[in-house]
Design a protein around this motif. Structure first.
Motif, short mmCIF file in Angstrom:
data_model
loop_
_atom_site.label_atom_id
_atom_site.label_comp_id
_atom_site.label_asym_id
_atom_site.label_seq_id
_atom_site.Cartn_x
_atom_site.Cartn_y
_atom_site.Cartn_z
N GLU A 88 0.82 -1.20 0.00
CA GLU A 88 0.00 0.00 0.00
C GLU A 88 0.86 1.26 0.00
OE1 GLU A 88 -3.22 -0.13 -0.55
OE2 GLU A 88 -2.82 -2.27 -0.70
N ALA A 89 2.02 1.20 0.64
CA ALA A 89 2.94 2.34 0.59
C ALA A 89 3.44 2.55 -0.83
CB ALA A 89 4.13 2.10 1.53
N ALA A 90 3.68 1.44 -1.55
CA ALA A 90 4.10 1.56 -2.95
C ALA A 90 2.99 2.12 -3.81
CB ALA A 90 4.52 0.18 -3.46
N ARG A 91 1.74 1.75 -3.48
CA ARG A 91 0.61 2.27 -4.25
C ARG A 91 0.51 3.79 -4.11
NH1 ARG A 91 -3.70 -0.84 -5.50
NH2 ARG A 91 -3.31 -2.18 -3.69
N MET A 92 0.81 4.30 -2.92
CA MET A 92 0.69 5.74 -2.67
C MET A 92 1.89 6.53 -3.17
SD MET A 92 -0.92 5.60 1.20
CE MET A 92 -1.07 7.39 1.25
N THR A 93 3.08 5.93 -3.11
CA THR A 93 4.29 6.66 -3.47
C THR A 93 4.69 6.46 -4.93
OG1 THR A 93 5.64 4.83 -2.65
CG2 THR A 93 5.17 6.64 -1.12
N LEU A 94 4.55 5.24 -5.42
CA LEU A 94 4.93 4.95 -6.80
C LEU A 94 3.75 5.07 -7.76
CD1 LEU A 94 7.25 1.85 -6.17
CD2 LEU A 94 7.89 4.27 -6.36
N GLY A 95 2.55 4.94 -7.21
CA GLY A 95 1.35 5.14 -8.02
C GLY A 95 0.90 3.90 -8.76
N GLY A 96 -0.36 3.54 -8.58
CA GLY A 96 -0.96 2.49 -9.38
C GLY A 96 -0.94 1.11 -8.73
N ASP A 97 -1.84 0.27 -9.26
CA ASP A 97 -1.97 -1.10 -8.76
C ASP A 97 -0.77 -1.97 -9.14
OD1 ASP A 97 -4.39 -0.38 -7.70
OD2 ASP A 97 -5.55 -1.13 -9.43
N LYS A 98 -0.18 -1.70 -10.29
CA LYS A 98 0.95 -2.53 -10.73
C LYS A 98 2.13 -2.42 -9.77
CE LYS A 98 -0.15 -2.49 -15.67
NZ LYS A 98 0.33 -2.15 -17.04
N ALA A 99 2.42 -1.21 -9.34
CA ALA A 99 3.52 -1.02 -8.38
C ALA A 99 3.20 -1.72 -7.07
CB ALA A 99 3.76 0.46 -8.14
N ALA A 100 1.95 -1.62 -6.62
CA ALA A 100 1.56 -2.26 -5.37
C ALA A 100 1.68 -3.78 -5.47
CB ALA A 100 0.13 -1.87 -5.00
N MET A 101 1.20 -4.35 -6.56
CA MET A 101 1.26 -5.80 -6.72
C MET A 101 2.69 -6.29 -6.83
SD MET A 101 -1.74 -6.83 -6.37
CE MET A 101 -1.36 -8.54 -6.74
N ALA A 102 3.54 -5.52 -7.51
CA ALA A 102 4.95 -5.91 -7.62
C ALA A 102 5.63 -5.93 -6.25
CB ALA A 102 5.69 -4.95 -8.56
N VAL A 103 5.35 -4.91 -5.43
CA VAL A 103 5.96 -4.86 -4.10
C VAL A 103 5.38 -5.95 -3.20
CG1 VAL A 103 6.20 -3.45 -2.02
CG2 VAL A 103 6.54 -2.42 -4.27
N TYR A 104 4.07 -6.17 -3.29
CA TYR A 104 3.46 -7.26 -2.53
C TYR A 104 4.14 -8.59 -2.87
CZ TYR A 104 -0.54 -4.98 -0.30
OH TYR A 104 -1.35 -4.22 0.50
N ALA A 105 4.34 -8.85 -4.15
CA ALA A 105 4.95 -10.11 -4.57
C ALA A 105 6.37 -10.23 -4.04
CB ALA A 105 4.93 -10.20 -6.10
N MET A 106 7.14 -9.14 -4.10
CA MET A 106 8.52 -9.19 -3.62
C MET A 106 8.59 -9.36 -2.11
SD MET A 106 10.66 -6.48 -5.98
CE MET A 106 9.51 -5.11 -5.78
N VAL A 107 7.75 -8.61 -1.39
CA VAL A 107 7.80 -8.66 0.07
C VAL A 107 7.38 -10.02 0.60
CG1 VAL A 107 6.73 -7.75 2.18
CG2 VAL A 107 7.52 -6.19 0.41
N TYR A 108 6.22 -10.50 0.16
CA TYR A 108 5.74 -11.78 0.67
C TYR A 108 6.51 -12.95 0.07
CZ TYR A 108 1.95 -9.22 2.86
OH TYR A 108 1.22 -8.36 3.64
N GLY A 109 7.04 -12.77 -1.15
CA GLY A 109 7.92 -13.80 -1.70
C GLY A 109 9.19 -13.93 -0.91
N PHE A 110 9.79 -12.79 -0.54
CA PHE A 110 10.99 -12.81 0.29
C PHE A 110 10.69 -13.44 1.65
CE2 PHE A 110 13.19 -10.59 3.77
CZ PHE A 110 14.49 -10.96 3.50
N ALA A 111 9.56 -13.08 2.24
CA ALA A 111 9.20 -13.63 3.55
C ALA A 111 8.98 -15.14 3.47
CB ALA A 111 7.95 -12.94 4.08
N TRP A 112 8.34 -15.59 2.41
CA TRP A 112 8.08 -17.03 2.23
C TRP A 112 9.39 -17.79 2.08
CZ3 TRP A 112 8.54 -20.45 -2.05
CH2 TRP A 112 7.92 -21.69 -1.87
#
Length: 259
Positions: free
Chosen positions: A3-27
């Motif tokens: 959600e921080a990426a959605r607000m700072t980088l703009g758009g759903d694509k940025a948010a989904m990319a960051v979500y994938a990286m963050v939770y992928g890294f955590a997994w």
């Protein structure tokens, strides 16, 4: 962080990319915890000589009850506090045993490691970076705090403790084990009661750390699969009614109504 990426980088694509990286890294990070749990179980049962795959599988089964029992990070505050003393107990046992045994005569220490290579330097640096790579969890923690503005206190309390412990363990281990040091700190101990107790306490410590991150990952997955049920407790009496209704009325378009 998505959600921080959605607000700072703009758009759903940025948010989904960051979500994938963050939770992928955590997994992927959870796999390292599982491997350590397997090593701990091997240390507890060193007289049986379990292979790592079997020890890892057994560790997963042992952790399953607690993995499904905690739904929110706020429910793990006491566990995290206990966890600090668990790791302190582990380090005390290992370091005391190393001091009691003493520094072997054949141990050598160097200002710079011999036969360094790009791979060894990169691997060591990666371990250091990974040791401080818990920042992805910060927003998750703040989201459940009653007063998120107090979160910076974490850095004033935790960071000095963390840095001091890492430096102490590294210097202590290198002094007593030198170029014969094992990458897994507990492997510097001989088989015996100290090794078993340290392994058991470390198992509990890593299991709690695994649980905390598992709560975040499981909740994120739950929000994707069934967002309206993410805060529903199995012990709530209305859940039976909801489940029954969902069973009879479920269709792709009626799922939200059923829930």
């Amino acid at each position: 962080m998505g959600e921080a990426a959605r607000m700072t980088l703009g758009g759903d694509k940025a948010a989904m990319a960051v979500y994938a990286m963050v939770y992928g890294f955590a997994w992927l990070g959870q796999s390292s915890y599982i491997l350590v749990l397997g090593k701990c179980l091997q240390g507890i049962l060193f007289h049986i000589e379990l292979c790592l795959p079997i020890a890892t599988a057994l560790s997963c089964l042992l952790c399953l009850p607690i993995a499904v029992s905690v739904r929110h990070l706020s429910d793990s505050v006491l566990l995290c506090f206990i966890n600090l003393f668990l790791i302190l107990a582990v380090l005390t046992i290992v370091m005391a045993k190393m001091y009691y045994v003493g520094r072997p005569a054949q141990v050598n220490t160097f200002a710079f490691a011999q036969q360094m290579s790009f791979g060894s330097v990169f691997g060591a640096a990666s371990n250091v970076v990974y040791s401080y790579a818990g920042h992805w969890l910060y927003f998750e923690l703040m989201a459940e705090m009653e007063r998120p503005e107090q979160f910076p206190r974490v850095f004033l309390i935790n960071v000095p403790i963390q840095v001091s412990l890492y430096l102490l363990v590294a210097c202590w281990g290198y002094h007593f084990a030198g170029d014969k040091a094992e990458g897994y700190f507990l492997d510097n101990l001989p088989d015996g009661p100290a090794y078993r107790w340290a392994s058991a306490l470390l198992f509990l410590h890593v299991a709690i750390a695994f649980l905390v991150k598992n709560v975040v990952l499981a909740r994120a997955l739950h929000q994707k699969l069934a967002p309206s049920r993410v805060d529903v407790d199995l012990r709530e009496p209305q859940l039976q009614h909801r489940s029954s209704l969902a069973f009879h009325l479920w269709t792709p378009s009626a799922d939200c109504v059923a829930v």
